[in-house]
Design a protein around this motif. Structure first.
Motif, short mmCIF file in Angstrom:
data_model
loop_
_atom_site.label_atom_id
_atom_site.label_comp_id
_atom_site.label_asym_id
_atom_site.label_seq_id
_atom_site.Cartn_x
_atom_site.Cartn_y
_atom_site.Cartn_z
N GLY A 42 0.83 -1.20 0.00
CA GLY A 42 0.00 0.00 0.00
C GLY A 42 0.86 1.25 0.00
N SER A 63 -4.54 7.94 -0.81
CA SER A 63 -4.87 6.61 -1.33
C SER A 63 -6.25 6.19 -0.82
N THR A 64 -6.90 5.27 -1.58
CA THR A 64 -8.21 4.77 -1.17
C THR A 64 -8.09 4.06 0.18
N MET A 67 -8.04 -0.45 1.39
CA MET A 67 -7.73 -1.28 0.22
C MET A 67 -6.83 -2.46 0.60
N GLN A 68 -5.99 -2.28 1.61
CA GLN A 68 -4.94 -3.27 1.90
C GLN A 68 -5.47 -4.67 2.24
N LEU A 70 -8.28 -6.04 1.42
CA LEU A 70 -8.87 -6.59 0.19
C LEU A 70 -7.77 -7.04 -0.76
N PHE A 71 -6.75 -6.20 -0.89
CA PHE A 71 -5.66 -6.52 -1.81
C PHE A 71 -4.95 -7.79 -1.37
#
Lengths: 365, 139
Positions: A42, A63-64, A67-68, A70-71
């Motif tokens: 991230g 940054s969104t 997200m981490q 999910l990624f």
């Protein structure tokens, strides 16, 4: 969002296939450690994205959030799929070593290549390299070849076919073409930039022979090619028509996935001798007051090394179709440019000891 | 909108240099609010890393859904084949039962008077172990 993560994180367990370079090529990973960290862990809120160089924009970037996790789930899931694909590739390799039938072997190899693409194409590091670092593409890797081919299919291939068909290079030279290789052409005097198919080039630019790149998208190591440059617009006053002239011919040119350059100056020995040229380079010298001439570059794939009987190469009307047929050549790529008479033509004629040009009556409508 | 002065003025717009009447301005503002340009979704400006991260997430989810759908399709195909073979056997064994099993039941409906229509179905559909209280007393 957390409910989604909880739901799908049950289907994946830890895997780090894409971090392991003991069996995979190092070119599949990102070399820049900071960029790799930003991509996999991230974008750090304190440092900003590595890909943005402007300091103010770096600080401004947000940054969104969220997200981490999910990624990480997605990354692990994709790696597990890749692991299964690699297992299947091993199985296919065993089958290939066992079989003796050439047809079965070719099918298995095609299957293996497809799987090699699917094992790596969703790897974020590969995707990043393919999308944003095109100069770093290692063409020995199937996944990179896949992305390069996609890019070529979407623009270069269509542009080439459009130019060949609208300017009637097809069917005036060869009957048709199913492009399989990406051919680029560059003249030593064209400012080291690739020529766009169909461009008008000055005769001083085309004075020295061009260099080519031939990019294969299937796996190849020792493939031989023939390259011909023909001009179907040489005027023939006797028949009130046009002849085809062979301007340059190279045979048995060796190209692989990684070594794609065809540079004639490097094929010659210290005395300027070489065994690839079937006729010396004849520069375009269009006649005054005639319409433009088309110069078609045809790239043929050879089954094996060919020995050309150069009986006809100086014949006023060169039959490229017959040449391809007699030598068992398959057209896989092409290129073209156009030339008109200009003020440098006489200098080019002088340099190559060519006869003086003719001047035709200007055609007025 | 005839007669609207669309002449632009140099610099910042204010009351002194305004060329349109306040009423016209109001109409124009309202029209701008519903213009097609506003309806288009704004382009997301993400950095290269985040773009690839986003693509990775969406690709993984797409592949995961594909896997589930492929498994479901495989199962349904298996069930269909199984039913097909069962019906073939039934046709061999008893043609009357086969015919009955294949008759079209169009027009047949669930009896609406079987239960009282409600807004929401009850948590307990019926009292399956109900015994009348009086009968229990007699015993």
């Amino acid at each position: 969002m957390s409910a989604i993560i909880r739901r799908y994180s049950t289907v994946v367990t830890k895997a780090d296939l894409w971090a392991d370079f003991s069996k995979r090529s190092a070119s599949l990973g990102l070399k820049d450690a900071q960029l790799k960290e930003a991509l996999l862990k991230g974008v750090a809120a304190t440092d900003g994205p590595v890909s943005i160089t402007d300091k103010a924009a770096k600080m401004r970037y947000a940054s969104t959030p969220g997200m981490q996790p999910l990624f990480e789930t997605a990354h692990t899931y994709l790696q597990q799929r890749a692991q299964r694909t690699y297992a299947a590739i091993e199985r296919i390799e065993r089958q290939i070593s066992e079989t003796t039938d050439a047809q079965v072997k070719a099918n298995l190899l095609a299957q293996k290549n497809k799987m090699a693409v699917s094992a790596e194409q969703h790897n974020p590091e590969v995707k990043y390299t393919a999308e944003y670092l095109p100069e770093n593409l290692d063409m020995s890797q199937a996944a990179f070849r896949h992305y390069a081919e996609q890019k070529w299919n979407n623009y270069g291939k269509m542009l080439l076919m459009e130019r060949l068909e609208t300017m009637s290079v097809i069917p005036d030279t060869m009957p048709t073409l199913n492009p399989e290789v990406d051919v680029t052409m560059e003249f030593p005097c064209s400012g080291a930039s690739a020529v766009v198919p169909g461009a008008f080039l000055h005769s001083s630019t085309t004075m020295k022979p061009p260099t080519f790149t031939i990019q294969e998208f299937k796996e190849t190591d020792n493939q031989l090619y023939t390259i011909l440059i023909v001009n179907p617009d040489t005027p023939n006053v006797e028949t009130n028509g046009f002849n085809t002239t062979l301007h340059w011919g190279l045979t048995n040119v060796l190209v692989s996935n990684t070594d794609i350059k065809v540079d004639f100056s490097k094929m010659c020995d210290a005395f300027g001798n070489n065994k690839h040229e079937i006729c010396p380079y004849l520069p375009p010298v269009p006649e005054k007051n005639l319409p433009y001439q088309r110069f078609a570059v045809w790239v043929f794939r050879q089954e094996a090394a060919v020995a050309v009987k150069s009986a006809r190469l100086n014949n006023p009307d060169f039959d490229i179709r017959e040449f391809a047929q007699t030598h068992g050549l398959t057209a896989v790529g092409a290129h073209m440019w156009r030339s008109k008479w200009d003020r440098s033509v006489s200098a080019v004629r002088e340099f190559y000891n060519l006869p003086k040009g003719r001047i035709f009556h200007p055609h007025r409508l | 909108m005839t007669g609207v002065n669309f002449q632009f003025t140099r610099g910042k717009r204010n009351k002194a240099n305004r060329t349109r009447s306040p009423a016209t301005e109001r109409v124009l503002t309202q029209l701008k609010m519903i213009s097609q340009r506003r309806k288009q979704p704004k382009l997301l400006q993400v950095c290269q890393e985040d773009h690839i991260r986003h693509e990775t997430i969406t690709t993984a989810f797409k592949l995961y859904r594909q896997e589930i759908n492929a498994n479901r399709a495989k199962l349904l195909l298996k069930q269909y084949e199984s039913i097909k073979y069962a019906m073939e056997d039934l046709e061999q064994i008893n043609s009357y039962l086969f015919h009955e099993a294949n008759t079209n039941q169009k027009g047949k409906r669930f009896d609406l008077e079987m239960r009282i229509p409600t807004e929401y179905p009850p948590n307990q559909i019926w009292l399956h172990d109900y015994t009348p209280a009086e009968v229990a007393e007699k015993k």
